[in-house]
Scaffold this active site. Structure first.
Site, PDB file in Angstrom:
ATOM      1  N   CYS A  77       0.718  -1.113   0.043  1.00 48.05           N
ATOM      2  CA  CYS A  77      -0.028   0.035  -0.130  1.00 48.05           C
ATOM      3  C   CYS A  77       0.711   1.172  -0.105  1.00 48.05           C
ATOM      4  O   CYS A  77       1.480   1.425  -0.901  1.00 48.05           O
ATOM      5  CB  CYS A  77      -0.909   0.042   1.183  1.00 48.05           C
ATOM      6  SG  CYS A  77      -2.403   1.049   0.932  1.00 48.05           S
ATOM      7  N   HIS A 126      -3.242  -5.563   0.403  1.00 47.21           N
ATOM      8  CA  HIS A 126      -2.829  -5.798   1.874  1.00 47.21           C
ATOM      9  C   HIS A 126      -2.634  -7.393   1.677  1.00 47.21           C
ATOM     10  O   HIS A 126      -3.715  -7.995   2.015  1.00 47.21           O
ATOM     11  CB  HIS A 126      -3.716  -5.250   2.807  1.00 47.21           C
ATOM     12  CG  HIS A 126      -3.532  -3.778   2.989  1.00 47.21           C
ATOM     13  ND1 HIS A 126      -2.500  -3.365   3.986  1.00 47.21           N
ATOM     14  CD2 HIS A 126      -3.997  -2.989   2.373  1.00 47.21           C
ATOM     15  CE1 HIS A 126      -2.662  -1.919   3.840  1.00 47.21           C
ATOM     16  NE2 HIS A 126      -3.682  -1.678   2.930  1.00 47.21           N
ATOM     17  N   GLU A 185      -1.328  -8.943   4.082  1.00 49.32           N
ATOM     18  CA  GLU A 185      -1.155  -9.256   5.722  1.00 49.32           C
ATOM     19  C   GLU A 185      -2.472  -9.797   6.196  1.00 49.32           C
ATOM     20  O   GLU A 185      -2.652 -10.260   7.403  1.00 49.32           O
ATOM     21  CB  GLU A 185      -0.384  -8.464   6.526  1.00 49.32           C
ATOM     22  CG  GLU A 185      -1.158  -7.070   6.524  1.00 49.32           C
ATOM     23  CD  GLU A 185      -0.953  -5.981   5.383  1.00 49.32           C
ATOM     24  OE1 GLU A 185      -0.736  -6.516   4.352  1.00 49.32           O
ATOM     25  OE2 GLU A 185      -0.821  -4.783   5.897  1.00 49.32           O
TER      26      GLU A 185
END
Ligand code: XMP
Length: 610
Positions: free
Chosen positions: A83, A176, A178
């Protein structure tokens, strides 16, 4: 800097708390990840095999990078950005980032050609997007590795969702990986860490334990350690680790009954410590009088925490003198989130001061008098370590209990109504509640919360109406998003929705604590009887000095939550049968006039009310 024992990845925390999620995901690969601050000097980046740049609430397009250490780009190790980190990498190497091209939620990543970062994945992968800024052109040597396509109805996709330069070993993902919504994010991170950075997965709990044992031995030398054992998971794991490292003879454990423990808890804690083979020096002191005297008249949450922290140290010093062990080092079971939420890392606001980071302790840390073998670990990792150490499962999987205990669950008040913000709260609140068929009552008191990573001390709102969990959660989410100056929603479980709520003057008294202990014991018993204790991460019971019946009797709030690390949380639904039992039992308690369930996620509410 000596060469680290394990291959390590640095995660640069550009703000927000996602950086911890990245670190946790890397650690699950058995590779040690450490959080670094953006302005850390370049020397602190030596020894890493790769760097991951996190996302940020700042805008790359406006140059809001607050001057981070750009010399990291001169290091000859792979760097991957997510990002904001992705945009910074693009920009640094001559690409362009603009404010626009917002994407939100799930998108489909189309992988342009086979690449080691996407090894083992399908040509199209679901990914999670959350951005305003976008990369619109790439610098020399960079290529597009993936683009996104949203559903056609959503207006088409986006170029440069994944970029890279194999020559420079610089990569970026606009999405993202994660978060769990990026279904194969874990594999993408593994491809980077294990294949591109070439990290060996050697950071196991067995190794961590061996290393900590060595570290503790080196720090303690021939001195002894004095540990405050609350009976919680962290201090118990720390105690067992100390016993292993320096032997039980040089370990003194002190359990302090601060008057803020659960019903019957102190006795149970001492028995458990005795059963764990921690040696003969297990001391107990009932210091409830000292704590209650110090807390008399304290109302403001940070003030209460400060007093509890200072009194702990006072009692600890007094007992150490009494036992003749005042020259011992202080052992603490501090874990990583305790330091970050106290503003221990540069960019995090102080959301609440954790008791093991009050100024007196900070001074002892600076003087090298404190040993904290768990300070790098998250809760799940502490539990894993506890299993390694052979601590019984029941003990390891107990609900976390805060150091200041019931002190942060017994709200206090000077009896004065706080309605200053009600003018802006009430009109939109009434409109939204009506949309869901709910009644709503803003409460003239405040509780601690966390919004956009900053401390919020704002109002709760009580909702009433039989619309079921899912709808209440939806309404609460909407209300907290749209109505200003609120940070919590509670759902009335009492027989009728109260019309008014008036604060009553109330402090930290033994009578109120006993009442809270009774209510808390009923909740804990209920969870166990319904087989829910293990499924629920934590369930604080809170006593709030709000009179709903005009007779000065108080409100009890139950806060069942699901969480993994305590950094974020969602309300856990309780079955109707249990709610009915709690309603009957708790409303029967003398001094209680109302019962509600907290239906707030974290953020915007913290888990504890203070
Ligand atoms: P919050 O309320 O910040 O809580 O969302 C996150 C987790 O931390 C626990 N907690 C504490 N633990 N000392 C502790 O040892 C403290 O001062 C403290 N404050 C909160 C809380 O119970 C939850 O598990």
């Amino acid at each position: 800097m000596p060469q680290p024992v394990h291959d390590q990845i640095a995660v640069v925390d550009f703000g927000g708390q996602y950086a911890h999620l990245i670190a946790t995901k890397v650690r699950r690969l058995r590779v040690l990840a450490e959080i670094r601050q953006p302005e850390d000097p370049i020397e602190m980046f030596a020894g890493y095999k790769g760097i991951i740049l996190s996302g940020s609430p700042s805008f790359s397009s406006f140059g809001e990078d607050s001057g981070y250490t750009k010399a990291i780009y001169d290091l000859d190790i792979p760097i991957l950005g997510f990002c904001f980190g992705h945009q910074e990498i693009a920009k640094h190497y001559g690409g362009q980032v603009v404010h626009g091209g917002r994407e939100w939620g799930r998108a489909s990543l189309h992988i342009v050609h086979d690449h080691p970062l996407f090894k083992g994945l399908a040509p199209v992968e679901p990914v999670f997007m959350s951005h305003y800024d976008s990369v619109v052109s790439l610098g020399e040597g960079f290529e597009e590795l993936g683009y996104t396509a949203l559903g056609e109805s959503e207006g088409g996709g986006h170029r440069y969702a994944a970029i890279g330069s194999d020559r420079l070993r610089r990569y970026g993902f606009q999405f993202h990986p994660e978060v769990d919504d990026t279904v194969h994010g874990h594999e993408m991170i593994a491809n980077f860490v294990l294949n591109i950075c070439g990290c060996a997965p050697s950071w196991t709990m067995e190794r961590y334990l061996e290393e900590q044992v060595e570290r503790v031995r080196a720090q303690v030398g021939d001195q002894s350690v004095f540990l405050l054992a609350s009976g919680g998971v962290d201090s118990t794991v720390a105690a067992k680790l100390f016993a292993l490292a320096i032997g039980p003879d040089r370990l003194h454990l002190l359990h302090v009954d601060n008057g803020l423990m659960r019903k019957g808890e102190s006795r149970a804690v001492v028995e458990t410590l005795q059963s764990l083979g921690l040696g003969a020096h297990i001391h107990f002191v009932d210091a409830s009088e000292t704590f209650l005297a110090a807390l008399a008249g304290a109302i403001e949450p940070e003030r209460k925490r400060q007093i509890i922290g200072d009194t702990f140290v006072e009692v600890f010093e007094r007992e150490a003198r009494r036992l003749g062990i005042e020259d011992h080092l202080l052992g603490q079971g501090t874990i990583y989130p305790d330091t970050i939420e106290t503003g221990g890392t540069k960019r995090s606001d102080t959301i609440k001061t954790h008791h093991n980071r009050v100024p007196v302790i900070e001074r002892m840390i600076a003087a090298g008098r404190v040993v904290e073998p768990l300070a790098e670990l998250y809760k799940v990792e502490v539990r894993e370590l506890g299993e390694q150490l052979g601590i019984p499962r029941d003990m390891i999987w107990r609900h976390p209990f805060p150091g200041p205990g019931l002190g942060v669950r017994l709200l206090c008040s000077n009896g004065v109504e706080d309605r200053e913000a009600f003018g802006e709260i009430e009109p939109p609140l009434a409109a939204l509640a009506a949309r869901y068929g709910l009644e709503a009552l803003a409460l003239p008191i405040r509780s601690v919360g966390v919004k956009a990573d900053l401390r919020a001390y704002e109002h709760p709102v009580m909702l009433g109406g039989a619309i079921g969990w899912d709808r209440v959660l939806e309404a609460a989410g909407m209300i907290l998003k749209q109505v200003p100056a609120l940070n919590r929603c509670i759902w009335n479980l009492g027989p009728a929705m109260p019309k008014t709520a008036k604060p009553v003057a109330a402090g930290m008294t033994r009578e109120r604590l006993d009442l809270l202990r009774e209510a808390d014991a009923l909740v804990m018993d209920g969870l166990r009887r319904h087989g829910l204790y293990d499924a629920i991460w934590q369930c604080p019971t809170v006593l709030v000095p709000l009179s709903l019946d005009g007779r000065g009797r108080e409100l009890v709030i139950v806060r069942p939550i699901e969480s993994e690390r305590g950094m974020t949380a969602v309300p856990a639904p309780l079955p109707e049968a249990l709610l009915a039992e709690l309603r009957d039992a708790i409303l029967e308690l003398a001094g209680v006039a109302g019962l509600a369930i907290d239906v707030t996620s974290k953020p915007p509410g913290t888990i504890e009310w203070e």
